[in-house]
Scaffold this active site. Structure first.
Site, PDB file in Angstrom:
ATOM      1  N   GLU A 286     -25.661  -5.223 -58.057  1.00 53.23           N
ATOM      2  CA  GLU A 286     -25.968  -5.919 -57.128  1.00 53.23           C
ATOM      3  C   GLU A 286     -27.583  -6.454 -56.759  1.00 53.23           C
ATOM      4  O   GLU A 286     -27.963  -5.411 -57.268  1.00 53.23           O
ATOM      5  CB  GLU A 286     -25.764  -4.884 -55.653  1.00 53.23           C
ATOM      6  CG  GLU A 286     -25.383  -6.113 -54.337  1.00 53.23           C
ATOM      7  CD  GLU A 286     -23.328  -6.573 -54.465  1.00 53.23           C
ATOM      8  OE1 GLU A 286     -24.290  -8.050 -55.118  1.00 53.23           O
ATOM      9  OE2 GLU A 286     -22.239  -5.759 -54.487  1.00 53.23           O
ATOM     10  N   HIS A 287     -27.466  -7.721 -56.117  1.00 56.26           N
ATOM     11  CA  HIS A 287     -29.534  -8.104 -56.637  1.00 56.26           C
ATOM     12  C   HIS A 287     -29.777  -7.711 -58.217  1.00 56.26           C
ATOM     13  O   HIS A 287     -31.039  -7.361 -57.927  1.00 56.26           O
ATOM     14  CB  HIS A 287     -30.231  -6.826 -55.260  1.00 56.26           C
ATOM     15  CG  HIS A 287     -30.257  -7.206 -53.645  1.00 56.26           C
ATOM     16  ND1 HIS A 287     -30.467  -7.932 -52.749  1.00 56.26           N
ATOM     17  CD2 HIS A 287     -29.222  -6.931 -53.155  1.00 56.26           C
ATOM     18  CE1 HIS A 287     -30.408  -8.065 -51.765  1.00 56.26           C
ATOM     19  NE2 HIS A 287     -28.758  -7.453 -52.374  1.00 56.26           N
TER      20      HIS A 287
ATOM     21  N   GLY B 256     -20.608 -14.478 -42.708  1.00 55.63           N
ATOM     22  CA  GLY B 256     -21.718 -13.881 -41.967  1.00 55.63           C
ATOM     23  C   GLY B 256     -21.083 -12.029 -42.813  1.00 55.63           C
ATOM     24  O   GLY B 256     -21.699 -11.325 -42.450  1.00 55.63           O
TER      25      GLY B 256
ATOM     26  N   SER C 265     -19.465 -16.994 -47.991  1.00 58.75           N
ATOM     27  CA  SER C 265     -19.221 -18.010 -46.783  1.00 58.75           C
ATOM     28  C   SER C 265     -19.793 -19.121 -47.009  1.00 58.75           C
ATOM     29  O   SER C 265     -19.076 -20.171 -47.515  1.00 58.75           O
ATOM     30  CB  SER C 265     -18.883 -17.688 -45.800  1.00 58.75           C
ATOM     31  OG  SER C 265     -20.302 -17.237 -45.205  1.00 58.75           O
TER      32      SER C 265
ATOM     33  N   ASP D 242     -22.963 -15.967 -56.496  1.00 59.52           N
ATOM     34  CA  ASP D 242     -22.506 -16.500 -55.085  1.00 59.52           C
ATOM     35  C   ASP D 242     -21.585 -18.088 -55.845  1.00 59.52           C
ATOM     36  O   ASP D 242     -20.461 -18.443 -56.294  1.00 59.52           O
ATOM     37  CB  ASP D 242     -22.717 -16.631 -54.680  1.00 59.52           C
ATOM     38  CG  ASP D 242     -22.451 -15.434 -53.532  1.00 59.52           C
ATOM     39  OD1 ASP D 242     -23.046 -14.000 -54.755  1.00 59.52           O
ATOM     40  OD2 ASP D 242     -23.790 -15.489 -53.253  1.00 59.52           O
TER      41      ASP D 242
ATOM     42  N   TYR E  35     -34.222 -10.308 -47.613  1.00 61.81           N
ATOM     43  CA  TYR E  35     -33.942 -11.097 -49.177  1.00 61.81           C
ATOM     44  C   TYR E  35     -35.320 -11.261 -49.798  1.00 61.81           C
ATOM     45  O   TYR E  35     -35.237 -11.162 -50.959  1.00 61.81           O
ATOM     46  CB  TYR E  35     -32.833 -11.887 -48.856  1.00 61.81           C
ATOM     47  CG  TYR E  35     -31.641 -12.717 -49.499  1.00 61.81           C
ATOM     48  CD1 TYR E  35     -30.735 -11.037 -50.704  1.00 61.81           C
ATOM     49  CD2 TYR E  35     -31.938 -13.134 -50.533  1.00 61.81           C
ATOM     50  CE1 TYR E  35     -30.410 -11.614 -51.704  1.00 61.81           C
ATOM     51  CE2 TYR E  35     -32.001 -13.739 -52.096  1.00 61.81           C
ATOM     52  CZ  TYR E  35     -30.756 -13.053 -52.297  1.00 61.81           C
ATOM     53  OH  TYR E  35     -30.123 -13.335 -53.627  1.00 61.81           O
TER      54      TYR E  35
HETATM   55  C1  GAF Z   1     -26.374 -12.611 -52.242  1.00 62.75           C
HETATM   56  C2  GAF Z   1     -27.255 -13.648 -52.995  1.00 62.75           C
HETATM   57  F1  GAF Z   1     -26.426 -14.834 -52.142  1.00 62.75           F
HETATM   58  C3  GAF Z   1     -26.588 -13.891 -54.250  1.00 62.75           C
HETATM   59  O1  GAF Z   1     -27.621 -14.037 -54.971  1.00 62.75           O
HETATM   60  C4  GAF Z   1     -26.858 -11.844 -54.469  1.00 62.75           C
HETATM   61  O2  GAF Z   1     -28.222 -11.851 -54.559  1.00 62.75           O
HETATM   62  C5  GAF Z   1     -26.530 -11.040 -53.784  1.00 62.75           C
HETATM   63  O3  GAF Z   1     -26.704 -11.335 -52.430  1.00 62.75           O
HETATM   64  C6  GAF Z   1     -27.195  -9.411 -53.704  1.00 62.75           C
HETATM   65  O4  GAF Z   1     -26.081  -8.814 -54.889  1.00 62.75           O
HETATM   66  O5  GAF Z   1     -24.849 -12.691 -51.898  1.00 62.75           O
END
Ligand code: GAF
Length: 383
Positions: free
Chosen positions: A36-37, A127, A132, A177, A227
């Site tokens: 993640e991230h 969300g 989505s 995503d 973000y």
């Molecule tokens: C969101 C972002 F769109 C993805 O690119 C990713 O960074 C994610 O957060 C975190 O892992 O979904």
């Protein structure tokens, strides 16, 4: 027929009558098992496409106009938009309603141009951290491919949808995503190297193993400031370490240069560097059938997202704590951007119902659940 397809066809007939729709496409949401991230840091991610999908149905029109209706619950008003097909002299620009920006961005960046009527319907919760947005972008692109065929390059498709999200809704997302929504495979999670965009498919078909998604139904707003702030902090940390991105940094290097980073950037970098390592280890564990280890890494990932990256929230922490107490649960973590949305839990299939019951009993919110399987990436719906 999929539920959103039925809905899209019904609303299409109501709004546009006549013949059609001639085109019906879908694109899935995703759940990220771990990593993640890390995508915008050039790292690894391990998502799978979901059977929750966004559907777009429609027909070409020849008067240079585009009319789109959404049936998505939670989409802002108006639910119907009409505008001119963009040209070099009059490009599309972002604006209200917000939901239409995801479609408009793709239309603007897609090579071919044509007028059309279309209806969008979705089973991906808006969300909820299950992508989505990307599923709407990828469904739009897949729709345009039917109207004005392109060369079918899948990587280009994901990259164009990512560009649409950067430039229209204005979210500086990574590639995960859009990529999984395009590339998803039935029965497989994908280990994606977000720098080279190489993919390693990992089978996830053991009937004794299940993936449970729990939606906290607390909404998170990715377009908020958090973000982009995290992204900037990572870039700052990479710069202080003398690296192009955090993918290139090791934990030893981070510790050695700790004093050249702010305390916050140090913790952000510690999450990213350790998460990239956890993701490759988790992929190996999955290949070896070592679900215990996979689960342990999921919990470590959650704790790192909570403490170092600070993108969790009390509801997600609570969902994870409740789930991991149930015997037969391997691990659990928040999934997606954070600040609400969903957790993902890996567990023995035999304890899935019991885990849901336990969460319903103990969680202070109103959760919803999906017991889910890796599903196909975007495509055309059968007639
Ligand atoms: C969101 C972002 F769109 C993805 O690119 C990713 O960074 C994610 O957060 C975190 O892992 O979904």
């Amino acid at each position: 027929m999929l539920v959103p397809e039925k809905e899209a066809r019904r609303v299409y007939a109501k709004n546009f009558g006549g013949n059609g729709p001639d085109i019906a496409v879908f694109a899935p949401g995703r759940v990220n098992l771990i990593g993640e991230h890390t995508d915008y840091n050039g790292g690894f991610v391990l998502p799978m496409a979901l059977p929750l999908v966004t559907v777009m149905v429609g027909t070409r029109r020849d008067d240079g106009k585009i009319c789109i209706v959404t049936t998505a619950e939670g989409a802002d008003e108006p639910k119907k938009v009409e505008f001119k097909t963009p040209s070099a002299d009059s490009p599309l620009t972002p604006g209200a309603p917000k939901w239409a920006n995801y479609v408009k961005g793709v239309i603007q960046h897609y090579r071919g141009k044509s007028g059309f009527n279309a209806v969008v319907a979705t089973s991906v919760p808006l969300g909820g951290g299950l992508s989505s947005s990307a599923s709407l972008e990828v469904a739009s692109y897949t729709f345009l491919q039917q109207l004005c065929p392109d060369d079918g390059d899948l990587v280009q498709k994901a990259l164009t949808c990512q560009k649409a999200e950067h430039t229209f809704p204005g979210v500086p997302c990574g590639i995960m995503d859009q990529f999984i929504s395009v590339m998803g495979k039935e029965g497989q999670a994908l280990l994606i190297d977000c720098r080279s965009l190489e993919v390693k498919p990992l089978p996830l078909t053991d009937p004794k193993l299940s993936v449970l998604i729990t939606n906290s139904n607390v909404r998170h707003e990715l377009t908020g400031s958090e973000y982009p702030t995290r992204r900037r902090q990572c870039e700052e940390a990479a710069k202080a370490l003398g690296k192009e991105s955090l993918r290139d940094a090791s934990m030893e290097e981070l510790e050695a240069k700790k004093d050249s980073l702010s305390e916050v950037c140090y913790r952000r970098a510690r999450h990213v560097i350790s998460e990239i390592e956890r993701t490759t280890k988790a992929a190996e564990a999955l290949e070896n059938g070592d679900y215990q280890l996979f689960g342990k890494l999921m919990v470590e990932s959650h704790n790192s997202l909570r403490d170092d990256y600070e993108v969790s929230c009390p509801e997600l922490d609570e969902l994870v704590s409740i789930a991991v107490e149930v015997p037969g649960v391997y691990g659990s973590r928040m999934t997606g951007g954070g600040f609400g949305g969903c957790t993902v839990t890996l567990l023995e299939t035999s304890v899935a119902e019991r885990t849901k019951e336990r969460i319903k009993e103990k969680f202070r919110g109103s959760p919803s659940f999906y017991i889910t399987k890796p599903s196909a990436g975007s495509g055309v719906l059968p007639d």
